[in-house]
Design an enzyme around this catalytic site. Sequence first.
Site, PDB file in Angstrom:
ATOM      1  N   ALA A   1      -5.127  -6.847  -5.801  1.00 52.45           N
ATOM      2  CA  ALA A   1      -3.908  -6.869  -6.606  1.00 52.45           C
ATOM      3  C   ALA A   1      -2.842  -6.125  -5.805  1.00 52.45           C
ATOM      4  CB  ALA A   1      -4.158  -6.201  -7.939  1.00 52.45           C
TER       5      ALA A   1
ATOM      6  N   GLY B   1      -8.983  -7.508  -6.432  1.00 52.03           N
ATOM      7  CA  GLY B   1      -8.605  -8.733  -7.140  1.00 52.03           C
ATOM      8  C   GLY B   1      -8.876  -9.999  -6.337  1.00 52.03           C
TER       9      GLY B   1
ATOM     10  N   GLU C   1     -12.462 -10.768  -6.838  1.00 52.56           N
ATOM     11  CA  GLU C   1     -12.580 -11.252  -8.219  1.00 52.56           C
ATOM     12  C   GLU C   1     -12.075 -12.695  -8.349  1.00 52.56           C
ATOM     13  OE1 GLU C   1     -10.504  -7.606  -9.451  1.00 52.56           O
ATOM     14  OE2 GLU C   1     -12.046  -7.416 -10.998  1.00 52.56           O
TER      15      GLU C   1
ATOM     16  N   GLU D   1     -11.646  -0.519  -5.776  1.00 60.37           N
ATOM     17  CA  GLU D   1     -10.812   0.079  -6.836  1.00 60.37           C
ATOM     18  C   GLU D   1     -11.055   1.570  -7.021  1.00 60.37           C
ATOM     19  OE1 GLU D   1     -12.305  -2.837  -7.041  1.00 60.37           O
ATOM     20  OE2 GLU D   1     -10.862  -4.299  -7.782  1.00 60.37           O
TER      21      GLU D   1
HETATM   22  N1  DAK Z   1      -1.277  -4.641  -2.158  1.00 56.48           N
HETATM   23  C1  DAK Z   1      -0.056  -4.593  -1.568  1.00 56.48           C
HETATM   24  N2  DAK Z   1       0.124  -4.660  -0.243  1.00 56.48           N
HETATM   25  C2  DAK Z   1      -0.957  -4.763   0.537  1.00 56.48           C
HETATM   26  C3  DAK Z   1      -2.277  -4.826  -0.007  1.00 56.48           C
HETATM   27  C4  DAK Z   1      -2.415  -4.763  -1.426  1.00 56.48           C
HETATM   28  N3  DAK Z   1      -3.603  -4.835  -2.031  1.00 56.48           N
HETATM   29  N4  DAK Z   1      -3.154  -4.913   1.015  1.00 56.48           N
HETATM   30  C5  DAK Z   1      -2.418  -4.931   2.152  1.00 56.48           C
HETATM   31  N5  DAK Z   1      -1.103  -4.838   1.877  1.00 56.48           N
HETATM   32  C6  DAK Z   1       0.021  -4.799   2.807  1.00 56.48           C
HETATM   33  C7  DAK Z   1       0.052  -3.488   3.579  1.00 56.48           C
HETATM   34  O1  DAK Z   1       0.702  -2.498   2.797  1.00 56.48           O
HETATM   35  C8  DAK Z   1       0.861  -3.888   4.796  1.00 56.48           C
HETATM   36  O2  DAK Z   1       2.230  -3.946   4.444  1.00 56.48           O
HETATM   37  P1  DAK Z   1       3.375  -3.374   5.451  1.00 56.48           P
HETATM   38  O3  DAK Z   1       3.032  -1.944   5.691  1.00 56.48           O
HETATM   39  O4  DAK Z   1       3.239  -4.246   6.671  1.00 56.48           O
HETATM   40  O5  DAK Z   1       4.649  -3.583   4.686  1.00 56.48           O
HETATM   41  C9  DAK Z   1       0.418  -5.327   5.044  1.00 56.48           C
HETATM   42  O6  DAK Z   1      -0.166  -5.791   3.802  1.00 56.48           O
HETATM   43  C10 DAK Z   1      -0.647  -5.441   6.120  1.00 56.48           C
HETATM   44  O7  DAK Z   1      -1.708  -4.543   5.813  1.00 56.48           O
HETATM   45  P2  DAK Z   1      -2.302  -3.478   6.856  1.00 56.48           P
HETATM   46  O8  DAK Z   1      -1.265  -3.065   7.845  1.00 56.48           O
HETATM   47  O9  DAK Z   1      -2.980  -2.418   6.066  1.00 56.48           O
HETATM   48  O10 DAK Z   1      -3.386  -4.394   7.595  1.00 56.48           O
HETATM   49  P3  DAK Z   1      -4.717  -3.930   8.321  1.00 56.48           P
HETATM   50  O11 DAK Z   1      -5.246  -5.125   9.016  1.00 56.48           O
HETATM   51  O12 DAK Z   1      -4.475  -2.667   9.097  1.00 56.48           O
HETATM   52  O13 DAK Z   1      -5.721  -3.541   7.125  1.00 56.48           O
HETATM   53  C11 DAK Z   1      -6.870  -3.914   4.996  1.00 56.48           C
HETATM   54  C12 DAK Z   1      -6.209  -4.537   6.271  1.00 56.48           C
HETATM   55  C13 DAK Z   1      -7.218  -5.054   4.069  1.00 56.48           C
HETATM   56  C14 DAK Z   1      -8.147  -3.174   5.413  1.00 56.48           C
HETATM   57  C15 DAK Z   1      -5.867  -2.922   4.361  1.00 56.48           C
HETATM   58  O14 DAK Z   1      -4.593  -3.582   4.206  1.00 56.48           O
HETATM   59  C16 DAK Z   1      -6.300  -2.443   3.014  1.00 56.48           C
HETATM   60  O15 DAK Z   1      -7.174  -1.569   2.916  1.00 56.48           O
HETATM   61  N6  DAK Z   1      -5.681  -3.001   1.942  1.00 56.48           N
HETATM   62  C17 DAK Z   1      -5.898  -2.553   0.606  1.00 56.48           C
HETATM   63  C18 DAK Z   1      -7.201  -3.045   0.073  1.00 56.48           C
HETATM   64  C19 DAK Z   1      -7.300  -2.650  -1.368  1.00 56.48           C
HETATM   65  O16 DAK Z   1      -7.526  -1.459  -1.673  1.00 56.48           O
HETATM   66  N7  DAK Z   1      -7.018  -3.581  -2.244  1.00 56.48           N
HETATM   67  C20 DAK Z   1      -6.765  -3.336  -3.642  1.00 56.48           C
HETATM   68  C21 DAK Z   1      -8.015  -3.319  -4.422  1.00 56.48           C
HETATM   69  S1  DAK Z   1      -7.702  -2.801  -6.068  1.00 56.48           S
HETATM   70  C22 DAK Z   1      -3.399  -2.551 -11.910  1.00 56.48           C
HETATM   71  C23 DAK Z   1      -3.452  -1.584 -10.917  1.00 56.48           C
HETATM   72  C24 DAK Z   1      -4.176  -1.788  -9.797  1.00 56.48           C
HETATM   73  C25 DAK Z   1      -4.912  -2.951  -9.613  1.00 56.48           C
HETATM   74  C26 DAK Z   1      -4.872  -3.897 -10.596  1.00 56.48           C
HETATM   75  C27 DAK Z   1      -4.132  -3.720 -11.721  1.00 56.48           C
HETATM   76  N8  DAK Z   1      -2.628  -2.338 -13.065  1.00 56.48           N
HETATM   77  C28 DAK Z   1      -1.985  -1.109 -13.319  1.00 56.48           C
HETATM   78  C29 DAK Z   1      -2.367  -3.462 -13.931  1.00 56.48           C
HETATM   79  C30 DAK Z   1      -5.642  -3.091  -8.381  1.00 56.48           C
HETATM   80  C31 DAK Z   1      -6.590  -3.949  -8.212  1.00 56.48           C
HETATM   81  C32 DAK Z   1      -7.192  -4.160  -6.891  1.00 56.48           C
HETATM   82  O17 DAK Z   1      -7.304  -5.258  -6.452  1.00 56.48           O
END
Ligand code: DAK
Length: 259
Positions: free
Chosen positions: A65, A110, A113, A133
């Site tokens: 997400a 997400g 999911e 998460e």
């Molecule tokens: N959201 C927003 N931006 C994201 C993102 C995400 N989930 N994942 C990556 N990006 C963005 C990065 O911020 C970066 O943006 P810039 O800095 O270039 O502007 C760009 O995509 C490229 O990412 P990286 O530079 O980090 O790329 P790398 O190859 O170095 O790393 C990575 C790839 C996938 C390992 C890393 O990006 C990463 O760890 N991403 C996050 C993974 C993650 O934690 N996903 C979220 C899971 S939780 C809610 C609240 C929360 C949620 C749902 C609802 N409510 C309040 C309603 C959350 C749910 C989830 O899915």
Amino acid sequence: MMFETLKYEIKDGIAYITVNRPKALNAISTAVLKDLKAAFDMVKDDDQVRVVILTGEGKAFVAGADIAQMSALTGVEGHDMIKYGADVMNYIESIDKPVIAAVNGFALGGGCELAMACDFRIASEKAQFGQPEVNLGIIPGFGGTQRLPRLVGQGMGKYLIMTGEYIKADEALRLGLVEKVVSPEELIPTCEKLAKTIMSKAPIAISTAKRVINKGLMLDVPAGVALESEAFTVPFCSEDRIEGMKAFLEKREAQFKNR
Ligand code: DAK
């Protein structure tokens, strides 16, 4: 129809839906959820579409997400958003046409999911899966706590959700989270081959099988078998059943008409 965050194309009975925010690794924002709902509405209503292939543009399938958007939400807004996202995943799962996730890269949070709401997951060797998460102080909210343990078992589901550990495609295959792992070049051709195999079968049999399997997983076995017995009459009373059995006896390929 044009979407802000998706590409939508139809070719030879297959709808290709591609999440198209590569700069944000295809993170699911509210706009992505709305577009996914609208795209699957189109899939549902379009008789030309028999199978869906869902994938992501660039190096990610979907990296979760959209954390940037979600971080600004209040508790009430967060609740509404999570409910909407969970509803969209349930909707994708409920579509009576097979949906194949072509997992080309990161399928995290997400994104994992979303892949699990599809019927099949075919992964590129570059794919990685995880429910990170807990690193953000939350739990999966688009169905992950329910679908992951059903796919990989209770212990491994808890392990992945409580550690936030990322796994590679071969490990996902071993766990039963994906059905196949192929090279990046072979990803879409492999999904197309699967789609074509399914499209060669009677559509009413396919949609009935999907519905009974999905509903049955929520029931105990005797109730599920009762559901199967009842649903069996739907394909059995179709013209395609008569054609399928006739073709077998005449030693020829069946020509199904979706009737
Ligand atoms: N959201 C927003 N931006 C994201 C993102 C995400 N989930 N994942 C990556 N990006 C963005 C990065 O911020 C970066 O943006 P810039 O800095 O270039 O502007 C760009 O995509 C490229 O990412 P990286 O530079 O980090 O790329 P790398 O190859 O170095 O790393 C990575 C790839 C996938 C390992 C890393 O990006 C990463 O760890 N991403 C996050 C993974 C993650 O934690 N996903 C979220 C899971 S939780 C809610 C609240 C929360 C949620 C749902 C609802 N409510 C309040 C309603 C959350 C749910 C989830 O899915």
